[in-house]
Design a protein around this motif. Structure first.
Motif, PDB file in Angstrom:
ATOM      1  N   PRO A 169       0.831  -1.221   0.000  1.00  0.00           N
ATOM      2  CA  PRO A 169       0.000   0.000   0.000  1.00  0.00           C
ATOM      3  C   PRO A 169       0.860   1.264   0.000  1.00  0.00           C
ATOM      4  N   GLY A 170       0.444   2.234  -0.779  1.00  0.00           N
ATOM      5  CA  GLY A 170       1.136   3.511  -0.803  1.00  0.00           C
ATOM      6  C   GLY A 170       2.324   3.574  -1.742  1.00  0.00           C
ATOM      7  N   SER A 171       2.696   2.441  -2.377  1.00  0.00           N
ATOM      8  CA  SER A 171       3.914   2.474  -3.193  1.00  0.00           C
ATOM      9  C   SER A 171       3.674   3.089  -4.566  1.00  0.00           C
ATOM     10  N   VAL A 172       2.449   3.006  -5.078  1.00  0.00           N
ATOM     11  CA  VAL A 172       2.150   3.625  -6.374  1.00  0.00           C
ATOM     12  C   VAL A 172       0.987   4.597  -6.182  1.00  0.00           C
TER      13      VAL A 172
ATOM     14  N   ARG B 113      -3.819   9.646  -5.172  1.00  0.00           N
ATOM     15  CA  ARG B 113      -4.655   8.481  -4.961  1.00  0.00           C
ATOM     16  C   ARG B 113      -3.794   7.220  -4.973  1.00  0.00           C
ATOM     17  N   ASP B 114      -4.014   6.335  -4.016  1.00  0.00           N
ATOM     18  CA  ASP B 114      -3.206   5.129  -3.911  1.00  0.00           C
ATOM     19  C   ASP B 114      -3.702   4.077  -4.904  1.00  0.00           C
ATOM     20  N   LEU B 115      -2.835   3.715  -5.853  1.00  0.00           N
ATOM     21  CA  LEU B 115      -3.225   2.738  -6.864  1.00  0.00           C
ATOM     22  C   LEU B 115      -2.706   1.347  -6.539  1.00  0.00           C
ATOM     23  N   SER B 116      -1.863   1.243  -5.512  1.00  0.00           N
ATOM     24  CA  SER B 116      -1.058   0.031  -5.381  1.00  0.00           C
ATOM     25  C   SER B 116      -1.892  -1.236  -5.221  1.00  0.00           C
ATOM     26  N   ARG B 117      -3.109  -1.130  -4.716  1.00  0.00           N
ATOM     27  CA  ARG B 117      -3.920  -2.346  -4.539  1.00  0.00           C
ATOM     28  C   ARG B 117      -5.034  -2.435  -5.591  1.00  0.00           C
TER      29      ARG B 117
END
Lengths: 522, 362
Positions: free
Chosen positions: A307-310, A315-319
């Motif tokens: 979470p939070g890496s992309v 907006r958090d896309l990582s998941r």
């Protein structure tokens, strides 16, 4: 120099296409002879005839005074012809010596073989440990395995098909030194490439093929790169143009992106971080197998990351899954055209639907609007000059370059805010490659942010605003591309690689010289 | 020398023609086999393919049997084909068929001897649910622990068979049956029976369900994104992942769908043609449906035709062994040949045969 191989009037036709039409040229002992041409010019067919994989319909070959008509690669090897293919034929799970033994007609016992491998690799400056598992080797080291396998047969003619496409500039230097040493000992080398600078640095004769015919011969040391390119393509190529611009607001933020490898010989991603702003082209260079596929998968949503890496615009896309990311405007085009970016046995319409249905509204409540999908496929075909009879043709029936134009066009016509492409021009002919690069630049010009992952440094230098290097899953800090030269890039790329240069410095044209030549050619 | 050359685009004409070619080759090879067994091949083939439908003596009995046998085959094969298209290999439809029959019958028998119209629909629902649950076992094991769904679903067939045997002599045994194994006869209980809808045709609710399933599957595969994703996952798994297909969800959907349809086939069978739960209730529809699915080229309409053809060889085969004394094993070999030839000639769809010297393509 005495004549080694004389090709006379070689012709080979396939249904609907003449691959080689009355091709004649000569290769002398100790000569490094370049075979130049675009994809589909007939280079591969020609060398396959020499190597016994394909039989000519007409014409003859004379090798060292004797008729050369091999009916198999085995016969060609017995006659002293060896070939290093562009795509390696190695088993990841076996070690170097075992792989080499598998490719030999009568391998010596393992212990002797390992000793011979060590001797040959030392003599020719190709450091190689016979006991290492091939799956753990870099692309450059794998190529050494293939070359050493050839050298153990003491060939009279060595054919090399696009050998530098997977190498760092430093590895290219090692390879060139080896080839020069071989040539000095009297081995003839037939060198296939479309990288003009390399040919000018290495080769002392060149034959240029276009549409199956010989269209020119020259000494590449005397010709300029643009002259060679014109002979190859048949017309002058326009370099992609792009006006200067101001960097826009940040749209993509990648922070501390780490992923374990997806399979046994995959590469983990280690703490990747960068930002990308509107209208920018970020070039990511690196030798294949350093995490390119994994990075693309993490950005496209094929693999989920911590979470939070992309993050895209906060907006958090990582998941999020690929479809959700597409909805938000992040699109991607993977490297492998057949099987990843496109389904080989499906029609172009179906392949247009594959990634386009969300942004193009090709389905209503899950029900597919086939006529809309067909229109979208037709739009891509028209806008990107995809050569195909119609949109019902299976993707695998298209040539690599045409399918690549389709795949890139499919994403661009969906008007992405962020586009990630991996190897957008790999195996694509020069004019199609230029069109694809121009389309990427136009996209950035229109305000989108573009990430281009590529092994082709010239390409990255041509289109990137900033450049970063991917090495064993780590990404260097992006730097403005204008501030870089080839040597600096090479060092960025080479980082953790086995870079012990086994040759004395100063033999032949070094990197600096090649840089200078490149500047002169522009 | 004969070589194969890959076609640039799969041939449409051949994909329609290969099933007929396979039937023709099966007739020839089967004829030779019957001749080798000392039987008249022409009479044998005629008994298998023609007599069940048109012989004045047998047709009255055997013609309705065609739909009775084809119904469950088509229903099960349609579900299996969805999975096979996606590369999800449910080999255990036989088990899901048994469990569907057991759960459906159990729900009905629990309400015996009530007479309300709600019982039959309730049993049908319970049957579908039972098949679905049984298929969820391989689905969850695959998605959680990456087990092989081929093995798990197949082995669960034997579990289901033993469960059937224990139920037939235990909990579901007819208390008024004088101690014989087997449940009450559901087809003689008005609230639970699955009757012949049109006299003399063999048409019952299971056949209706089979044709609804065929239409549903056709629409799903050709008009809906879910169907597109199923095909995509089967042909190019990486491209499917790129497109956004969730592999785990796909496995659950495909196994669940085929399990539910097999369960439906089970409950329709036990309330209709079979009539009761008995030790030997299952006769291999679940396995034969695999052949039917491939014979129909994994295409819903093809499956409907293939189911009818397969049913015909079943009925004809019984007739042939009864009339001509052809051993049952030879009939099974004959049916096996059909699948063998179908898969063998399938190569013509994607390849063309070239006579002459083989070369490596450019």
């Amino acid at each position: 120099m005495s004549l080694l191989l004389d090709l006379h009037g070689l012709t080979k036709a396939y249904p609907g296409v003449v691959a080689n039409d009355d091709v004649s040229f000569e290769i002398a002992r100790g000569q490094v002879h370049a075979l130049l041409g675009e994809n589909g010019a007939g280079k591969s067919t020609l060398v396959k005839m020499i190597y016994g994989l394909v039989r000519p319909d007409a014409g003859r070959m004379i090798l060292d005074g004797d008729a050369h008509a091999p009916d198999s690669p085995l016969a060609a090897r017995d006659a002293g012809v060896a070939m290093v293919f562009q795509h390696f034929s190695l088993f990841d799970a076996l070690d170097v010596a075992e792989n080499i033994a598998l490719g030999m007609s009568d391998p010596s016992p393992m212990r002797d073989l390992a000793q011979r491998i060590r001797t040959v690799s030392r003599d020719y400056g190709l450091p190689l440990d016979p006991g290492r598992i091939v799956g753990d080797l870099s692309a450059g080291e794998r190529q050494r395995v293939e070359i050493v396998r050839c050298l153990l047969q003491s060939p009279r003619l060595l054919i090399m098909d696009e050998p530098t496409s997977v190498l760092t500039p430093q590895e290219v230097e090692i390879l060139f030194a080896t080839l020069r040493k071989l040539a000095a000992e009297g081995t003839a080398i037939l060198y296939i490439s479309h990288k003009l600078e390399e040919i000018r640095a290495l080769c002392d004769a060149a034959t240029i093929l276009r549409l199956g015919r010989v269209v020119g011969r020259c000494d590449p040391r005397d010709a300029s790169a643009s002259e060679l390119a014109e002979m190859m393509v048949g017309s002058a190529l326009a370099a992609p143009a792009r006006p200067a611009h101001e960097p826009g607001e940040t749209v993509l933020e990648v922070t501390d992106l780490s992923l374990p490898p997806a399979h046994a010989f995959g590469t983990p991603l280690r703490g990747i971080g960068f930002t990308l702003s509107k209208g920018e082209v970020l070039g990511i260079g690196g030798v294949a197998g350093n995490g390119q596929d994994e990075l693309l998968a993490a950005l496209s949503g094929e693999r989920l990351s911590p979470p939070g890496s992309v993050r895209m615009g906060g907006r958090d896309l990582s998941r999020l899954a690929p479809e959700a990311r597409r909805k938000l405007g992040l699109l991607a085009a993977p490297e492998e055209r057949l099987g990843h970016a496109a389904a080989p046995d499906m029609s172009l319409t179906e392949n247009a639907l594959l990634s386009g249905h969300i942004r193009k509204g090709l389905a209503r409540r899950g029900f597919i609007d086939w006529s809309k999908a067909r229109h979208f496929a037709r739009d891509v075909i028209a806008a990107f000059d995809v050569r195909t009879p119609n949109e019902s043709v299976a993707a695998r029936a298209l040539s690599g370059g045409n399918l690549q134009k389709f795949v890139i066009g499919r994403e661009i016509l969906q008007a992405p805010d962020i586009l990630v492409v991996n190897q957008p021009t790999w195996g694509v002919d020069a004019s199609a490659a230029a069109a694809i690069r121009q389309a990427l630049l136009d996209l950035a010009q229109g305000g989108a942010a573009v990430i281009v992952i590529s092994q082709d440094l010239d390409e990255l230098m041509e289109i990137s605003d900033r450049f970063a290097a991917l090495n064993e899953g780590r990404l260097s800090a992006p730097v403005p591309a204008a501030s870089l030269d080839v040597e600096r890039i090479g060092l960025m790329l080479g980082g953790a690689h086995d870079l012990e240069v086994a040759h004395d410095t100063g033999d032949g044209a070094g990197i600096f010289e090649r840089t200078k030549m490149k500047q002169a050619a522009r | 020398m004969i070589g194969l050359e890959k076609r640039p685009t799969p041939s449409r004409a051949w994909s329609y023609a290969t099933p007929f070619l396979a039937v023709a080759l099966t007739v020839i090879a089967g004829g030779l086999m019957f001749a080798a067994l000392g039987k008249d091949p022409v009479a044998a083939i005629r008994t298998i393919f023609y007599d069940p439908l048109f012989d004045p003596q047998f047709a009255a009995y055997s013609r309705p049997q065609l739909l009775v046998k084809a119904g469950p085959l088509i229903l099960i094969a349609t579900g299996l084909a969805l999975g096979f298209r996606a590369g999800v290999w449910n080999i255990g439809a036989e088990g899901q068929y048994i469990i569907g029959a057991l759960t459906g019958a159990a729900v009905g028998l629990a309400l015996y001897p009530a007479e309300t119209r709600a019982i039959f629909p309730l049993m049908v629902l319970a049957g579908a649910l039972g098949g679905w649950v049984w298929a969820m076992i391989p689905a969850i094991l695959k998605t959680r622990f990456n087990t092989n769904e081929i093995l798990v679903s197949l082995l669960l067939v034997y579990v289901a068979e033993n469960l059937l045997a224990s139920m037939a002599v235990g909990r579901l045994r007819n208390p008024e049956g004088g101690g014989f194994p087997g449940s009450r006869n559901l087809s003689q209980w008005d609230a639970a029976k699955n009757p012949e809808l049109v006299a003399g045709t063999g048409m019952h609710w299971g056949v209706v369900a089979a044709f609804i399933a065929v239409i549903f599957a056709y629409i799903l595969l050709n008009r809906h994104l879910a169907g597109f994703h199923i095909k995509l996952a089967g042909q190019a798994p990486r491209a499917a992942r790129f497109a956004g297909v969730n592999p785990a969800r796909l496995v659950v959907f495909c196994l669940g769908m085929s399990g539910a349809l097999a369960g439906l086939a089970g409950i329709f069978e036990v309330t209709g043609p079979a009539g009761q739960i008995s030790i030997d209730f299952n006769v291999g529809y679940g396995f034969t449906a695999i052949i039917v699915a491939f014979l129909g080229r994994l295409h819903p309409v093809g499956i409907a035709l293939a189911g009818l053809l397969m049913a015909l060889t079943y009925i004809g085969g019984e007739l042939a062994s009864f009339m001509l004394g052809i051993p049952a094993a030879a009939i099974q070999a004959f049916q096996g040949m059909l699948l063998f030839f179908l898969l063998a000639v399938d190569v013509l769809t994607n390849y063309r045969i070239r006579l002459g010297h083989r070369e490596v393509a450019r």
